[in-house]
Design a protein around this motif. Sequence first.
Motif, PDB file in Angstrom:
ATOM      1  N   VAL A  46      -5.610  16.805  -1.548  1.00  0.00           N
ATOM      2  CA  VAL A  46      -6.089  17.140  -2.886  1.00  0.00           C
ATOM      3  C   VAL A  46      -5.522  16.063  -3.808  1.00  0.00           C
ATOM      4  O   VAL A  46      -4.344  16.066  -4.139  1.00  0.00           O
ATOM      5  CB  VAL A  46      -5.623  18.546  -3.321  1.00  0.00           C
ATOM      6  N   ASN A  47      -6.373  15.122  -4.162  1.00  0.00           N
ATOM      7  CA  ASN A  47      -5.948  13.953  -4.917  1.00  0.00           C
ATOM      8  C   ASN A  47      -6.219  14.196  -6.391  1.00  0.00           C
ATOM      9  O   ASN A  47      -7.304  13.952  -6.894  1.00  0.00           O
ATOM     10  CB  ASN A  47      -6.688  12.725  -4.391  1.00  0.00           C
ATOM     11  N   ASP A  48      -5.212  14.686  -7.094  1.00  0.00           N
ATOM     12  CA  ASP A  48      -5.342  15.056  -8.497  1.00  0.00           C
ATOM     13  C   ASP A  48      -4.949  13.873  -9.379  1.00  0.00           C
ATOM     14  O   ASP A  48      -3.778  13.517  -9.464  1.00  0.00           O
ATOM     15  CB  ASP A  48      -4.452  16.262  -8.794  1.00  0.00           C
ATOM     16  N   GLY A  49      -5.909  13.273 -10.036  1.00  0.00           N
ATOM     17  CA  GLY A  49      -5.618  12.126 -10.889  1.00  0.00           C
ATOM     18  C   GLY A  49      -5.325  10.888 -10.073  1.00  0.00           C
ATOM     19  O   GLY A  49      -4.238  10.329 -10.173  1.00  0.00           O
ATOM     20  N   PRO A  50      -6.266  10.463  -9.231  1.00  0.00           N
ATOM     21  CA  PRO A  50      -6.004   9.351  -8.321  1.00  0.00           C
ATOM     22  C   PRO A  50      -5.714   8.038  -9.057  1.00  0.00           C
ATOM     23  O   PRO A  50      -6.304   7.748 -10.076  1.00  0.00           O
ATOM     24  CB  PRO A  50      -7.289   9.246  -7.507  1.00  0.00           C
ATOM     25  N   ASP A  51      -4.772   7.305  -8.495  1.00  0.00           N
ATOM     26  CA  ASP A  51      -4.545   5.949  -8.960  1.00  0.00           C
ATOM     27  C   ASP A  51      -4.884   5.007  -7.809  1.00  0.00           C
ATOM     28  O   ASP A  51      -5.181   5.447  -6.703  1.00  0.00           O
ATOM     29  CB  ASP A  51      -3.108   5.761  -9.468  1.00  0.00           C
ATOM     30  N   VAL A  52      -4.825   3.733  -8.049  1.00  0.00           N
ATOM     31  CA  VAL A  52      -5.245   2.741  -7.059  1.00  0.00           C
ATOM     32  C   VAL A  52      -4.394   2.818  -5.793  1.00  0.00           C
ATOM     33  O   VAL A  52      -4.918   2.726  -4.685  1.00  0.00           O
ATOM     34  CB  VAL A  52      -5.193   1.322  -7.674  1.00  0.00           C
ATOM     35  N   THR A  53      -3.087   3.008  -5.933  1.00  0.00           N
ATOM     36  CA  THR A  53      -2.230   3.017  -4.751  1.00  0.00           C
ATOM     37  C   THR A  53      -2.427   4.271  -3.896  1.00  0.00           C
ATOM     38  O   THR A  53      -2.357   4.203  -2.678  1.00  0.00           O
ATOM     39  CB  THR A  53      -0.740   2.886  -5.148  1.00  0.00           C
ATOM     40  N   THR A  54      -2.700   5.390  -4.531  1.00  0.00           N
ATOM     41  CA  THR A  54      -2.960   6.624  -3.772  1.00  0.00           C
ATOM     42  C   THR A  54      -4.268   6.503  -3.003  1.00  0.00           C
ATOM     43  O   THR A  54      -4.345   6.861  -1.825  1.00  0.00           O
ATOM     44  CB  THR A  54      -3.008   7.838  -4.711  1.00  0.00           C
ATOM     45  N   VAL A  55      -5.287   5.984  -3.655  1.00  0.00           N
ATOM     46  CA  VAL A  55      -6.578   5.785  -2.985  1.00  0.00           C
ATOM     47  C   VAL A  55      -6.416   4.810  -1.818  1.00  0.00           C
ATOM     48  O   VAL A  55      -6.975   5.021  -0.737  1.00  0.00           O
ATOM     49  CB  VAL A  55      -7.639   5.289  -3.996  1.00  0.00           C
ATOM     50  N   ALA A  56      -5.624   3.763  -1.994  1.00  0.00           N
ATOM     51  CA  ALA A  56      -5.387   2.798  -0.919  1.00  0.00           C
ATOM     52  C   ALA A  56      -4.651   3.454   0.249  1.00  0.00           C
ATOM     53  O   ALA A  56      -4.967   3.182   1.415  1.00  0.00           O
ATOM     54  CB  ALA A  56      -4.590   1.612  -1.447  1.00  0.00           C
ATOM     55  N   ALA A  57      -3.679   4.317  -0.043  1.00  0.00           N
ATOM     56  CA  ALA A  57      -2.944   5.009   1.019  1.00  0.00           C
ATOM     57  C   ALA A  57      -3.874   5.896   1.840  1.00  0.00           C
ATOM     58  O   ALA A  57      -3.769   5.952   3.065  1.00  0.00           O
ATOM     59  CB  ALA A  57      -1.805   5.836   0.418  1.00  0.00           C
ATOM     60  N   ILE A  58      -4.778   6.568   1.164  1.00  0.00           N
ATOM     61  CA  ILE A  58      -5.747   7.419   1.866  1.00  0.00           C
ATOM     62  C   ILE A  58      -6.681   6.569   2.720  1.00  0.00           C
ATOM     63  O   ILE A  58      -6.965   6.897   3.878  1.00  0.00           O
ATOM     64  CB  ILE A  58      -6.531   8.281   0.862  1.00  0.00           C
ATOM     65  N   ALA A  59      -7.143   5.453   2.180  1.00  0.00           N
ATOM     66  CA  ALA A  59      -8.036   4.560   2.929  1.00  0.00           C
ATOM     67  C   ALA A  59      -7.340   4.005   4.170  1.00  0.00           C
ATOM     68  O   ALA A  59      -7.941   3.939   5.251  1.00  0.00           O
ATOM     69  CB  ALA A  59      -8.514   3.426   2.026  1.00  0.00           C
ATOM     70  N   GLU A  60      -6.082   3.623   4.042  1.00  0.00           N
ATOM     71  CA  GLU A  60      -5.316   3.115   5.187  1.00  0.00           C
ATOM     72  C   GLU A  60      -5.195   4.175   6.275  1.00  0.00           C
ATOM     73  O   GLU A  60      -5.396   3.899   7.451  1.00  0.00           O
ATOM     74  CB  GLU A  60      -3.924   2.677   4.747  1.00  0.00           C
ATOM     75  N   ALA A  61      -4.860   5.382   5.884  1.00  0.00           N
ATOM     76  CA  ALA A  61      -4.680   6.458   6.858  1.00  0.00           C
ATOM     77  C   ALA A  61      -5.987   6.848   7.517  1.00  0.00           C
ATOM     78  O   ALA A  61      -6.002   7.246   8.687  1.00  0.00           O
ATOM     79  CB  ALA A  61      -4.036   7.666   6.192  1.00  0.00           C
ATOM     80  N   SER A  62      -7.085   6.738   6.800  1.00  0.00           N
ATOM     81  CA  SER A  62      -8.381   7.126   7.371  1.00  0.00           C
ATOM     82  C   SER A  62      -8.802   6.183   8.503  1.00  0.00           C
ATOM     83  O   SER A  62      -9.703   6.503   9.267  1.00  0.00           O
ATOM     84  CB  SER A  62      -9.451   7.191   6.299  1.00  0.00           C
ATOM     85  N   GLU A  63      -8.124   5.055   8.643  1.00  0.00           N
ATOM     86  CA  GLU A  63      -8.419   4.146   9.754  1.00  0.00           C
ATOM     87  C   GLU A  63      -7.870   4.658  11.074  1.00  0.00           C
ATOM     88  O   GLU A  63      -8.374   4.313  12.119  1.00  0.00           O
ATOM     89  CB  GLU A  63      -7.856   2.753   9.454  1.00  0.00           C
ATOM     90  N   TYR A  64      -6.819   5.501  11.026  1.00  0.00           N
ATOM     91  CA  TYR A  64      -6.234   5.989  12.285  1.00  0.00           C
ATOM     92  C   TYR A  64      -6.231   7.515  12.408  1.00  0.00           C
ATOM     93  O   TYR A  64      -5.721   8.048  13.389  1.00  0.00           O
ATOM     94  CB  TYR A  64      -4.827   5.437  12.476  1.00  0.00           C
ATOM     95  N   MET A  65      -6.801   8.229  11.419  1.00  0.00           N
ATOM     96  CA  MET A  65      -6.881   9.680  11.537  1.00  0.00           C
ATOM     97  C   MET A  65      -8.059  10.200  10.708  1.00  0.00           C
ATOM     98  O   MET A  65      -8.509   9.520   9.787  1.00  0.00           O
ATOM     99  CB  MET A  65      -5.576  10.344  11.100  1.00  0.00           C
ATOM    100  N   ASP A  66      -8.542  11.379  11.061  1.00  0.00           N
ATOM    101  CA  ASP A  66      -9.633  12.007  10.313  1.00  0.00           C
ATOM    102  C   ASP A  66      -9.042  12.757   9.131  1.00  0.00           C
ATOM    103  O   ASP A  66      -8.141  13.572   9.294  1.00  0.00           O
ATOM    104  CB  ASP A  66     -10.407  12.990  11.202  1.00  0.00           C
ATOM    105  N   LEU A  67      -9.554  12.474   7.958  1.00  0.00           N
ATOM    106  CA  LEU A  67      -9.069  13.105   6.738  1.00  0.00           C
ATOM    107  C   LEU A  67     -10.210  13.756   5.981  1.00  0.00           C
ATOM    108  O   LEU A  67     -11.341  13.295   6.047  1.00  0.00           O
ATOM    109  CB  LEU A  67      -8.405  12.073   5.807  1.00  0.00           C
ATOM    110  N   ILE A  68      -9.886  14.824   5.273  1.00  0.00           N
ATOM    111  CA  ILE A  68     -10.822  15.461   4.359  1.00  0.00           C
ATOM    112  C   ILE A  68     -10.227  15.304   2.981  1.00  0.00           C
ATOM    113  O   ILE A  68      -9.102  15.725   2.742  1.00  0.00           O
ATOM    114  CB  ILE A  68     -10.995  16.965   4.684  1.00  0.00           C
ATOM    115  N   GLU A  69     -10.952  14.654   2.107  1.00  0.00           N
ATOM    116  CA  GLU A  69     -10.427  14.406   0.765  1.00  0.00           C
ATOM    117  C   GLU A  69     -11.222  15.186  -0.257  1.00  0.00           C
ATOM    118  O   GLU A  69     -12.422  15.235  -0.202  1.00  0.00           O
ATOM    119  CB  GLU A  69     -10.487  12.923   0.438  1.00  0.00           C
TER     120      GLU A  69
END
Length: 69
Positions: A46-69
Amino acid sequence: MLTLADAMYPQVSVVIPSRDKAAYLRLTLACLARQEGARPPEIIIVNDGPDVTTVAAIAEASEYMDLIE
């Protein structure tokens, strides 16, 4: 129908609230990715008020695991 594997390893959902804490999010996701079991956890971010670094962290993790955002 419930199988023996389902009973032994139930589906686990992990809800991660996140706001401007990319370093903690990266660490949390890396730890979850290392968990062992018959069924991987369902991960909901649950990304409340996303900033660039949080979005990047999610994108990085989505390369090695399935995520629901």
